[in-house]
Scaffold this motif. Structure first.
Motif, PDB file in Angstrom:
ATOM      1  N   TRP A 202     -30.095  12.658 -58.481  1.00  0.00           N
ATOM      2  CA  TRP A 202     -29.352  12.708 -57.218  1.00  0.00           C
ATOM      3  C   TRP A 202     -29.891  13.837 -56.369  1.00  0.00           C
ATOM      4  O   TRP A 202     -30.212  14.906 -56.891  1.00  0.00           O
ATOM      5  N   GLU A 203     -29.962  13.594 -55.067  1.00  0.00           N
ATOM      6  CA  GLU A 203     -30.472  14.599 -54.157  1.00  0.00           C
ATOM      7  C   GLU A 203     -29.561  14.722 -52.940  1.00  0.00           C
ATOM      8  O   GLU A 203     -29.777  14.075 -51.911  1.00  0.00           O
ATOM      9  N   PRO A 204     -28.516  15.539 -53.045  1.00  0.00           N
ATOM     10  CA  PRO A 204     -27.711  15.793 -51.854  1.00  0.00           C
ATOM     11  C   PRO A 204     -28.527  16.630 -50.874  1.00  0.00           C
ATOM     12  O   PRO A 204     -29.262  17.530 -51.284  1.00  0.00           O
TER      13      PRO A 204
ATOM     14  N   LEU B 139     -29.791  16.049 -62.131  1.00  0.00           N
ATOM     15  CA  LEU B 139     -29.825  14.884 -63.004  1.00  0.00           C
ATOM     16  C   LEU B 139     -28.452  14.749 -63.636  1.00  0.00           C
ATOM     17  O   LEU B 139     -27.931  15.707 -64.223  1.00  0.00           O
ATOM     18  N   ASP B 140     -27.847  13.569 -63.518  1.00  0.00           N
ATOM     19  CA  ASP B 140     -26.540  13.347 -64.142  1.00  0.00           C
ATOM     20  C   ASP B 140     -26.710  13.233 -65.654  1.00  0.00           C
ATOM     21  O   ASP B 140     -27.845  13.296 -66.159  1.00  0.00           O
ATOM     22  N   PRO B 141     -25.628  13.088 -66.422  1.00  0.00           N
ATOM     23  CA  PRO B 141     -25.758  13.056 -67.884  1.00  0.00           C
ATOM     24  C   PRO B 141     -26.655  11.931 -68.424  1.00  0.00           C
ATOM     25  O   PRO B 141     -27.134  12.010 -69.550  1.00  0.00           O
ATOM     26  N   ASP B 142     -26.898  10.889 -67.625  1.00  0.00           N
ATOM     27  CA  ASP B 142     -27.790   9.812 -68.052  1.00  0.00           C
ATOM     28  C   ASP B 142     -29.198   9.965 -67.498  1.00  0.00           C
ATOM     29  O   ASP B 142     -30.040   9.098 -67.686  1.00  0.00           O
ATOM     30  N   GLY B 143     -29.467  11.050 -66.784  1.00  0.00           N
ATOM     31  CA  GLY B 143     -30.796  11.292 -66.250  1.00  0.00           C
ATOM     32  C   GLY B 143     -31.050  10.707 -64.871  1.00  0.00           C
ATOM     33  O   GLY B 143     -32.169  10.756 -64.374  1.00  0.00           O
TER      34      GLY B 143
ATOM     35  N   VAL C 208     -34.575   7.928 -56.831  1.00  0.00           N
ATOM     36  CA  VAL C 208     -33.910   9.149 -56.399  1.00  0.00           C
ATOM     37  C   VAL C 208     -32.811   8.706 -55.439  1.00  0.00           C
ATOM     38  O   VAL C 208     -33.073   7.959 -54.499  1.00  0.00           O
ATOM     39  N   TYR C 209     -31.600   9.148 -55.681  1.00  0.00           N
ATOM     40  CA  TYR C 209     -30.465   8.768 -54.845  1.00  0.00           C
ATOM     41  C   TYR C 209     -30.156   9.931 -53.916  1.00  0.00           C
ATOM     42  O   TYR C 209     -29.531  10.913 -54.315  1.00  0.00           O
ATOM     43  N   ALA C 210     -30.637   9.834 -52.685  1.00  0.00           N
ATOM     44  CA  ALA C 210     -30.450  10.891 -51.692  1.00  0.00           C
ATOM     45  C   ALA C 210     -29.153  10.623 -50.940  1.00  0.00           C
ATOM     46  O   ALA C 210     -28.891   9.496 -50.516  1.00  0.00           O
ATOM     47  N   LEU C 211     -28.352  11.657 -50.772  1.00  0.00           N
ATOM     48  CA  LEU C 211     -27.048  11.533 -50.135  1.00  0.00           C
ATOM     49  C   LEU C 211     -26.931  12.572 -49.031  1.00  0.00           C
ATOM     50  O   LEU C 211     -26.930  13.771 -49.308  1.00  0.00           O
TER      51      LEU C 211
END
Length: 137
Positions: free
Chosen positions: A128-130, A121-125, A75-78
């Motif tokens: 992302w978690e802003p 979820l981006d087009p590749d799945g 999970v990419y938290a921003l």
């Protein structure tokens, strides 16, 4: 150059589609580090996302490439500056084909500690978690 930077390397099925997606949510392509195998997406001065074709991505290790659409691996938290910035990023992502994921239980827990986040979820799945937190961690 800053003393520390992070480069997140993501495998993508269609490099051009992924570049368009990330540009459409307000991030920039750095042409100096972009070619037919990879694209450097600049999130800010210290964060870059390297989009790598599946073939090129597999040269970074010996393990096989998994399918990110059916599983959760990361999970990419921003951290962003406000609830509004979180909503704006999510809305831009959805407009370009991202899918929002909602976890009501987690949202209630976050509200208790003064945190606001949304997930897409981006087009590749890739997940992302802003988020916005009213006080520093």
């Amino acid at each position: 150059m800053p003393s520390k930077m992070i480069f997140i390397n993501l495998p993508v099925a269609d490099l051009d589609r992924s570049k368009r997606f990330y540009e459409s949510i307000g991030w920039k392509v750095n042409p100096d580090f972009t070619d037919g195998n990879a694209a450097c997406i600049v999130v800010d001065d210290n964060i870059c996302v390297m989009l790598l074709t599946h073939e090129f991505f597999t040269t970074f290790g010996r393990r096989p490439l998994g399918d990110t659409r059916g599983t959760i691996g990361s999970v990419y938290a921003l951290a962003l500056g406000s609830n509004h910035e979180v909503d704006a990023l999510l809305e831009a992502a959805i407009a370009e084909g991202a899918v929002e994921e909602v976890n009501s239980d987690r949202r209630a827990q976050e509200a208790e500690v003064g945190m606001y986040s949304r997930t897409f979820l981006d087009p590749d799945g890739h997940q992302w978690e802003p988020f916005y937190m009213a006080y520093p961690v």
